[in-house]
Every structure is written in C-alpha cells, then in structure tokens.
Design an enzyme around this catalytic site. Structure first.
Site, PDB file in Angstrom:
ATOM      1  N   LYS A 176      -1.056   1.884  -1.589  1.00 12.98           N
ATOM      2  CA  LYS A 176      -0.125   1.040  -2.356  1.00 12.98           C
ATOM      3  C   LYS A 176       1.295   1.189  -1.839  1.00 12.98           C
ATOM      4  CE  LYS A 176       1.785   4.435  -5.019  1.00 12.98           C
ATOM      5  NZ  LYS A 176       3.184   4.686  -5.400  1.00 12.98           N
ATOM      6  N   THR A 220       4.662  -0.461  -7.795  1.00 14.13           N
ATOM      7  CA  THR A 220       5.358  -0.039  -6.577  1.00 14.13           C
ATOM      8  C   THR A 220       5.867  -1.230  -5.775  1.00 14.13           C
ATOM      9  OG1 THR A 220       3.804   1.813  -6.545  1.00 14.13           O
ATOM     10  CG2 THR A 220       5.199   1.568  -4.641  1.00 14.13           C
TER      11      THR A 220
END
Length: 339
Positions: A196, A253
């Site tokens: 991620k 994120t």
C-alpha cells in the site's frame, strides 16, 4: 495467556503512539530507542518532540536505551524500520522469554531476502534454536500515528496463526477508541501493509502531476488488484485484501494528508528528485525501499504488477513521472477481472 508488560522497540512516531496507547490504558510499557540522547529527552520532556510532538507520555511508559528492557516482558512490539529490523531483532532473541508474543508493526519487506518482517523473525528464531517457542504475528490497518495518539477512532487487525495469541493481543490493544479485529492470514496482512505504501507513492505522483480525482480512484482500485495478485501468489486469503489491512489501509495511505509515502510521491510529481524529496522528510517513508523489495519479489514469482513497475522505474531508474503515466495508459486492453 496474560500479558502484563510490553516492550515497544522503536521510538519513532508509530512506536511511540502504540506505547502511549497501552500506557494510557494503565499497561506497563517500555519504549526502546537506540539513541541514549533520545531516551534522555523522552524521560525529561515526557513527550517525543521529534516524532510525535504534543502527545504526553504517561508515567507507566518507561523509555529505555538497552534491549534488556524486553527480558521480563510477555509481549514485544517491533516498530523499527524494515531496513534495520533484522539487525535489532537478532540482538533481542537471546533476551526473550519462551512464550513471548512478538508483534510486527512494521510495513515493509526486506530487500536482501524478500522476506516480510514476520518471516524475518521466524528465520532468526530458527537460527537461534527458538523456533516454535514464541508467538509471531502482525498488527496492521488504517492508522496514522498522530490520530492514534490523540485517541481518535481507529480500527486495525492483528494476525496470528495461534488463536490464543491473537486474542491476547486483541485484548491488549483494544480501547474505547481503538478497535482490534483478529485474522490468521499473516502473509496477506503483511503484503497489503508493504505494497500500500508503493501505491501511495503512485497516488502522490498523480496528485503532484495534477492528474485529478479520477486518476487517484483508478490507482487505488488497480493498485488493490496488484496487491491481491502478489498476496495470492504467496498463499494469502483473497478476502484479506478487502479488509482493514488491505483496502482500508490502502485508501488511507493514498488519500490522507498525513501519509509520508503519498507526500514523497507528491514531491516527485511536482518535479523534485527522489533525493530532494527525501531530504525534506523528517521520518522514514517505507515505500521507497519497499518498492525495490516488492519489485524483486514480484519478478521472482512472475506476478505482473504494472503500477509497481512504473514506480520502481521512477525511483530507481530516473524515469520521468509523465512518461510512467503515459505507459500505464498505453498498455494493451484487457478484462478488468481475471480469474
């Protein structure tokens, strides 16, 4: 299984936030830093002014500069960057009690070995004849340290193959604002956590180039497809990638203003070099090193990951960001879902 004392290894913002969360509950916590000067400052200020300013550290949180602080702890949380993880953990192993619960809170993959942090721990335990005597797992999910330190609502997942260990860590960290789920899919959580950050760099690049919200949504969605392909190739449960440790952490994120990895990408998209972008950061952006380790891992497994490949070329081959976007959109057309 009862956990009475916990050592958090790594006094950056995430390690400090987790130690503070536990100490605020009344748990006895040691927070280790390799820097005696940093430990002295933590003791004096009762605050981590460098990495987590404004968050008061309770009296039950004890800063320490010696790894012997783990000797009488029933749980140890590893929160050092992935590139220094093995070096620190090797020194810890002889100090650990049998049945200690080891929790990785690190989102990365080691470049030299291609191993996740839990795999690094298992390998080093085996080398020192401790394999099978300690419980190894991971804590992951959408959780900015600053918000956890301010007791803002957060939900994460802990992954252990041992159900008793999972439940013990779940109980240890759960608070009225910090909700903890359990999973047995350690590899799925670790691959999600590492990858991620790479996709967040890509999202930041797109934002820096002014590509728009459509592009960001596409990156998140196709990035999740790449993460899932890599994880499944390593034996992960596909459903993990739709959960907190997968989609949840990815969305946070890629979109959150507190994201270090998105910030690196943003600076690159705005025209800075990687060296310039990193020089402006005060904390580690794990995704930079993780891009290389994940790129090597995907290549070794023969897993197609076009977004990862473009981020790798931008970071390590000086490819212009605009050229990377063009190449992604000029790939051959195909079905969205491949069984």
């Amino acid at each position: 299984m009862r956990i009475e004392r916990t050592a958090v290894i790594g006094a950056g913002n995430w390690g400090t936030a987790l130690a503070k969360l536990l100490a605020d509950k009344g748990e006895e916590v040691r927070l280790w830093s390799r820097s005696p000067a940093h430990v002295d400052a933590l003791r004096r200020d009762r605050e981590n002014r460098r990495y987590l300013p404004g968050a008061a550290l309770p009296a039950s949180l004890q800063p320490a500069d010696s790894l012997t602080c783990v000797a009488d702890c029933q749980s140890v949380v590893m929160a050092v960057p992935s590139h220094g993880f093995r070096e620190v953990f090797v020194q810890l192993v002889p100090l650990l009690q049998d049945s200690t619960v080891l929790v990785s809170a690190v989102k990365g993959i080691e470049i030299a070995s291609g191993q996740t942090m839990c795999q690094v721990m298992q390998a080093e335990l085996a080398k020192q004849g401790r394999s099978g005597r300690l419980h190894v797992g991971v804590l992951s999910g959408p959780s900015f340290a600053d918000e956890v330190a301010r007791a803002q609502p957060t939900a994460i997942t802990v992954g252990f193959t041992d159900l008793a260990a999972a439940k013990a860590v779940q109980q240890l960290f759960s608070t009225p604002f910090f909700r903890v789920y359990t999973s047995s899919d350690i590899i799925g959580l670790e691959i999600s956590a590492a990858m991620k950050n790479v996709i967040a760099i890509a999202a930041g690049i797109a934002d820096g180039l002014g590509c728009g919200l459509n592009a960001r949504a596409a990156l998140i969605t196709r990035g999740l497809a790449e993460i899932t392909r890599l994880g499944v190739a390593l034996g992960a449960n596909p459903l993990t990638f739709a959960g907190l440790g997968g989609l949840g952490d990815l969305v946070l994120t890629c979109t959150g203003s507190l994201s270090r990895n998105r910030t690196v990408g943003l600076k690159l998209g705005e025209g800075r070099t990687l060296a310039q972008a990193l020089a402006e950061m005060t904390m580690v952006a794990e995704g930079v090193k993780t891009t290389k380790s994940c790129w090597q891992l995907a290549a070794s497994l023969g897993v197609e990951m076009p977004i990862l490949a473009q981020v790798y070329q931008i970071l390590y081959e000086d490819k212009p960001c605009e050229a990377a976007v063009q190449e992604l959109f000029q790939r051959s057309l195909k079905e969205e879902v491949e069984l």
